[in-house]
Design an enzyme around this catalytic site. Sequence first.
Site, short mmCIF file in Angstrom:
data_model
loop_
_atom_site.label_atom_id
_atom_site.label_comp_id
_atom_site.label_asym_id
_atom_site.label_seq_id
_atom_site.Cartn_x
_atom_site.Cartn_y
_atom_site.Cartn_z
N ASP A 1 -6.75 -0.96 4.65
CA ASP A 1 -6.16 -0.34 3.46
C ASP A 1 -6.48 1.14 3.35
O ASP A 1 -5.67 1.94 2.90
CB ASP A 1 -6.60 -1.07 2.20
CG ASP A 1 -5.82 -2.36 1.98
OD1 ASP A 1 -4.77 -2.54 2.63
OD2 ASP A 1 -6.24 -3.18 1.15
N ARG B 1 0.80 -1.23 0.00
CA ARG B 1 0.00 0.00 0.00
C ARG B 1 0.84 1.28 0.00
O ARG B 1 0.47 2.24 -0.68
CB ARG B 1 -0.97 -0.01 1.18
CG ARG B 1 -1.99 -1.14 1.17
CD ARG B 1 -2.40 -1.57 -0.19
NE ARG B 1 -3.50 -2.52 -0.21
CZ ARG B 1 -3.77 -3.31 -1.22
NH1 ARG B 1 -3.01 -3.27 -2.31
NH2 ARG B 1 -4.79 -4.13 -1.18
#
Length: 494
Positions: free
Chosen positions: A159, A130
């Site tokens: 996320d 990420r």
Amino acid sequence: MSKTAKPVKPAKAPKAAPAAQPVAAPAVASDKAQKIKKVVLAYSGGLDTSIILKWLQDEYNCEVVTFTADIGQGEEIEPARAKALKMGIKPENIFIEDLREEFVRDFVFPMFRANALYEGEYLLGTSIARPLIAKRLIEIAKKTKGDAISHGATGKGNDQVRFELGAYALMPGVKVIAPWREWDLLSREKLLAYADKHGIPVDFKKRKGGAPYSMDANLLHISYEGGVLEDPNFEPEANMWRLTVSPEKAPNKPQIIELTYEKGDVVAIDGVKMTPAQVLTKLNELGGKHGIGRLDKVENRYVGMKSRGCYETPGGTILLSGHRAIESITLDREVLALKDDLMPRYARLVYNGYWFSPERELLQGLIDKSQETVNGTVKLKLYKGTIMCVGRASETDSLFDPTIATFDDDGGAYNQADAAGFIKLNALRLRIGANVKAKRAAAVKTAKAAAKPAAKPVAKPAAKPAAKPAAKPAAQPVAKKAVAKPAAKKAAAK
């Protein structure tokens, strides 16, 4: 006499203003359009991000830039270009990039130098991808003069935190659009209806429900979650796993591989030099063949809930085992212990999205400094889901001294008699503590004894009178036989 004040005439009330006509609230889209001019979307080309692309155009009435990254997910990414063009995205606003080498070199390898494991098991395969995506989103936003970024992460997961913490660290004033936190398309039926309304293609599997769980893949791992896996007591079907064979079906013959390390990173496998991405690709192949790297875990998300996920990380599992082996002979005992103390903290920083935080960067500097001597080779035996180190060597940096470690005659390299003083000194605090504890126990015992009242003499019970002998029954008079008195006898004889 004072003059009487003239009464003041009351002021005329102002004419009532005509009632304000209700102003029509501006459409949400036009209101948002005043704030957002250009947004960079993390775009996979799949159904969800295609819906997001159209939704951004409709709701924000802004220009959309798409960014699609190849980080080793194993899917063709060029079709995303055609889909974006079809949905009205300008060719110059479509970015498709191969980031596999950067991903492993600048994110995966630094994390493995720390031996990072989240909650003792998870190798952070999704977490570490990420920050790279966030970094490129911001770089593209700056390049295209975008003022916002957008992603497809939900409001329940980790996320969203990882993307946005990374983005704010790199571009503090950036605006973030997270559709899952804004729209009302919160069911499959609504998503499909929106797709049909706007001509967004939906494949048969998606329309029928798709896979019984969601998947996310990159060069480090594949994760599976949601759907049937939301029951933590449900054993996933054997055909769910994509990267690894089951250990039961792995080869019956073990395979030994040799990893070459330079400053903590693998640079060659079995003597063949490779780039970082090539190393991880090869280790995935080898680990998958031998059933290595499966994990079924219930973890604690940063947002506060527990979540069940299944992971396949064959190459990463081998990397961790090999790295710990080479460190075992090249790192000082206390340096290794310090790294182990810091590792859980480092792993939480990665998991929670703080890759670009000053504390993670500070830790990374310390970790990388420790890796200057982590050079050499490691031999690992792969067999039916297991990894065993069967050899490790470093010609330049090994701290293993066989002349000292040997159980045979060491020629005076180590004086065993020194151990007595060493042990006594290290036992000094223990002995002092034991003596104090014994004194304290004795004092408590004495105090308790002193606090007891003097024992009263026990009164002897009064002596019982001696038992009287049982009265014998009165003797019955025995009838005497008449005995003739002599005189009477004489009289009778006369």
